[in-house]
Design an enzyme around this catalytic site. Structure first.
Site, mmCIF file in Angstrom:
data_model
loop_
_atom_site.group_PDB
_atom_site.id
_atom_site.type_symbol
_atom_site.label_atom_id
_atom_site.label_comp_id
_atom_site.label_asym_id
_atom_site.label_seq_id
_atom_site.Cartn_x
_atom_site.Cartn_y
_atom_site.Cartn_z
ATOM 1 N N ASP A 103 -9.728 -4.361 8.857
ATOM 2 C CA ASP A 103 -8.846 -5.364 9.485
ATOM 3 C C ASP A 103 -9.483 -5.869 10.784
ATOM 4 O OD1 ASP A 103 -6.126 -4.251 7.903
ATOM 5 O OD2 ASP A 103 -7.586 -2.752 8.482
ATOM 6 N N ARG A 119 -12.266 -8.182 9.851
ATOM 7 C CA ARG A 119 -11.715 -9.484 9.434
ATOM 8 C C ARG A 119 -11.297 -10.289 10.659
ATOM 9 N NH1 ARG A 119 -8.131 -6.617 4.704
ATOM 10 N NH2 ARG A 119 -9.581 -6.982 2.987
ATOM 11 N N ARG A 165 0.836 -1.195 0.000
ATOM 12 C CA ARG A 165 0.000 0.000 0.000
ATOM 13 C C ARG A 165 0.881 1.260 0.000
ATOM 14 N NH1 ARG A 165 -2.600 -3.400 3.772
ATOM 15 N NH2 ARG A 165 -4.615 -4.113 3.025
ATOM 16 N N HIS A 203 -2.886 0.668 8.493
ATOM 17 C CA HIS A 203 -3.672 -0.268 7.691
ATOM 18 C C HIS A 203 -2.689 -0.840 6.670
ATOM 19 C CE1 HIS A 203 -6.646 -2.114 5.195
ATOM 20 N NE2 HIS A 203 -6.404 -1.309 4.172
HETATM 21 P P1 NAD Z 1 -10.571 1.528 -8.914
HETATM 22 O O1 NAD Z 1 -9.398 1.694 -9.817
HETATM 23 O O2 NAD Z 1 -11.639 0.552 -9.272
HETATM 24 O O3 NAD Z 1 -11.286 2.942 -8.705
HETATM 25 C C1 NAD Z 1 -10.601 4.134 -8.547
HETATM 26 C C2 NAD Z 1 -11.446 5.214 -9.151
HETATM 27 O O4 NAD Z 1 -10.821 6.461 -8.899
HETATM 28 C C3 NAD Z 1 -11.600 5.075 -10.675
HETATM 29 O O5 NAD Z 1 -12.982 5.055 -11.016
HETATM 30 C C4 NAD Z 1 -10.891 6.316 -11.217
HETATM 31 O O6 NAD Z 1 -11.468 6.828 -12.392
HETATM 32 C C5 NAD Z 1 -11.040 7.275 -10.042
HETATM 33 N N1 NAD Z 1 -10.071 8.361 -10.060
HETATM 34 C C6 NAD Z 1 -8.739 8.300 -10.279
HETATM 35 N N2 NAD Z 1 -8.199 9.519 -10.217
HETATM 36 C C7 NAD Z 1 -9.210 10.378 -9.950
HETATM 37 C C8 NAD Z 1 -9.295 11.779 -9.761
HETATM 38 N N3 NAD Z 1 -8.208 12.545 -9.840
HETATM 39 N N4 NAD Z 1 -10.494 12.304 -9.498
HETATM 40 C C9 NAD Z 1 -11.605 11.548 -9.422
HETATM 41 N N5 NAD Z 1 -11.580 10.219 -9.583
HETATM 42 C C10 NAD Z 1 -10.412 9.638 -9.840
HETATM 43 O O7 NAD Z 1 -9.974 1.201 -7.469
HETATM 44 P P2 NAD Z 1 -10.753 0.542 -6.247
HETATM 45 O O8 NAD Z 1 -10.586 -0.917 -6.256
HETATM 46 O O9 NAD Z 1 -12.102 1.132 -6.164
HETATM 47 O O10 NAD Z 1 -9.856 1.086 -5.021
HETATM 48 C C11 NAD Z 1 -9.880 2.456 -4.669
HETATM 49 C C12 NAD Z 1 -8.922 2.699 -3.521
HETATM 50 O O11 NAD Z 1 -9.419 2.073 -2.339
HETATM 51 C C13 NAD Z 1 -7.517 2.122 -3.735
HETATM 52 O O12 NAD Z 1 -6.566 3.043 -3.267
HETATM 53 C C14 NAD Z 1 -7.509 0.875 -2.879
HETATM 54 O O13 NAD Z 1 -6.214 0.510 -2.474
HETATM 55 C C15 NAD Z 1 -8.352 1.373 -1.724
HETATM 56 N N6 NAD Z 1 -8.874 0.334 -0.827
HETATM 57 C C16 NAD Z 1 -8.864 0.642 0.494
HETATM 58 C C17 NAD Z 1 -9.295 -0.277 1.416
HETATM 59 C C18 NAD Z 1 -9.251 0.085 2.876
HETATM 60 O O14 NAD Z 1 -9.442 -0.767 3.760
HETATM 61 N N7 NAD Z 1 -9.014 1.338 3.205
HETATM 62 C C19 NAD Z 1 -9.768 -1.533 0.989
HETATM 63 C C20 NAD Z 1 -9.794 -1.794 -0.375
HETATM 64 C C21 NAD Z 1 -9.327 -0.853 -1.282
#
Ligand code: NAD
Length: 314
Positions: A151, A154, A91, A178
């Site tokens: 987490d 889970r 990450r 995280h």
């Molecule tokens: P994804 O690629 O499916 O979606 C990301 C979205 O962000 C896309 O639709 C993209 O067009 C948009 N985007 C990118 N740049 C942008 C901008 N400047 N302005 C507006 N929109 C923008 O990714 P995802 O699977 O949905 O994951 C999103 C994030 O969530 C990732 O960073 C992932 O690591 C994180 N995540 C966090 C957790 C957690 O526990 N916190 C869990 C899972 C995923």
């Protein structure tokens, strides 16, 4: 909230964002939901698709594809936008890419007069929550990261499975980053008021090694899911809805979120996963639970790892 009308602005309608929108609608949490994404077609399509489910939702929700101007009246801005974790990538590898994206997003939200609460899910979530706090200039209480909420969920699920108890009766926290340096707080983990460490002594079939493996499975869960389906999104989406409820319904719920430490747990100037009381004003208070010496050392290490990254960028 304007005349009692709640509005959530969701920025980033990828896997996580659209799953969150779907779960939010199904649980009838907000009256208005605006979807914003760089990929306009995607969020426009999502708005159309979600609106076709409104007739089946528990309460009416107005959903539309919008713009940063719609953030002016938002109570909550949830950020799920950014680059995703690729297989083999930690990450923390994502930090540079996503910090730049966050600067542009948060600047646009604030330029439109936003005065609510930010909730951040994008990884590395602790660093990007810090970035959101810095870029927005909002009080620390009003910038929250999803932290170790997933987490912890889970952990409770796997402990519930091991002891054959409903996960909702398992009280146990994962705290810290995280990510790879997170830690389980075994010393305080309990089921129905009984310490898990005491329960372990009650039956021969309970082995210490099982608990160690259980935590490794929690810590590495994202890697295992990403290997299989490319991304994780349902669990975090439901965690974000839980947090949205705690905020909009002024619940004073204790959840493990990424919160700003200002002396708590002997650390400061860092966002990191800790239990905190969450309500309509954001983070009311950080809950300082007692850690044993090993847990204190592990938490300190997690703080150091995040501080090193944070100091490179801020
Ligand atoms: P994804 O690629 O499916 O979606 C990301 C979205 O962000 C896309 O639709 C993209 O067009 C948009 N985007 C990118 N740049 C942008 C901008 N400047 N302005 C507006 N929109 C923008 O990714 P995802 O699977 O949905 O994951 C999103 C994030 O969530 C990732 O960073 C992932 O690591 C994180 N995540 C966090 C957790 C957690 O526990 N916190 C869990 C899972 C995923």
């Amino acid at each position: 909230m304007r005349n009692g009308i709640s509005r959530v602005a969701l920025i980033g309608t990828g896997f996580v964002g659209s799953s969150y929108a779907f779960a939010l609608l199904n649980q009838g949490v907000t009256e208005e939901l605006v979807l914003i994404d760089l990929n306009k077609e995607k969020s426009e399509g999502d708005a159309m698709d979600l609106n076709h489910g409104i007739a089946f939702a528990p309460t009416p929700t107005k959903v539309w594809y919008g713009d940063y101007q719609d953030c002016d009246k938002a109570d909550l801005v949830v950020i799920c936008a950014g680059a995703n974790q690729k297989p083999g990538e930690t990450r923390l590898d994502l930090v540079e890419k996503n910090t730049k994206i966050f600067k542009s997003i948060v600047d646009q939200v604030m330029a439109n007069g936003f005065d609510g609460i930010f909730l951040v899910a994008t990884n590395p979530v602790d660093i990007l929550t810090y970035a959101t706090w810095k870029f927005s200039g909002l009080p620390k209480e009003r910038v929250i990261g999803s932290g170790t909420i997933l987490d912890t969920a889970r952990f409770r699920y796997l402990l519930g499975d091991y002891f054959q108890i409903d996960a909702r009766n398992v009280h146990a926290y994962i705290i810290g980053e995280h990510g790879d340096t997170e830690l389980p707080v075994w010393s305080q983990a309990d089921i129905g008021g009984k310490k898990i460490l005491d329960l372990m002594a009650e039956k021969e079939e309970y082995q210490e090694e099982d608990l160690e493996n259980l935590f490794v499975n929690v810590r590495d869960a994202a890697y295992h899911i990403i290997e299989r389906k490319g991304a994780t999104y349902y669990g975090i989406a439901m965690g974000l809805v839980r947090l949205t409820k705690a905020i909009l319904r002024n619940e004073n719920s204790i959840l493990t979120v990424s919160a700003y430490l200002d002396g708590e747990y002997g650390s400061d100037d860092i966002y990191i996963g800790v239990p905190a009381i969450v309500n309509r004003n954001g983070i009311r208070e950080i809950v300082e639970i007692e850690l044993n010496d090993k847990e204190k050392d592990q938490f300190k290490h997690s703080v150091e790892v995040l501080t090193n990254i944070k100091d490179k960028f801020f």
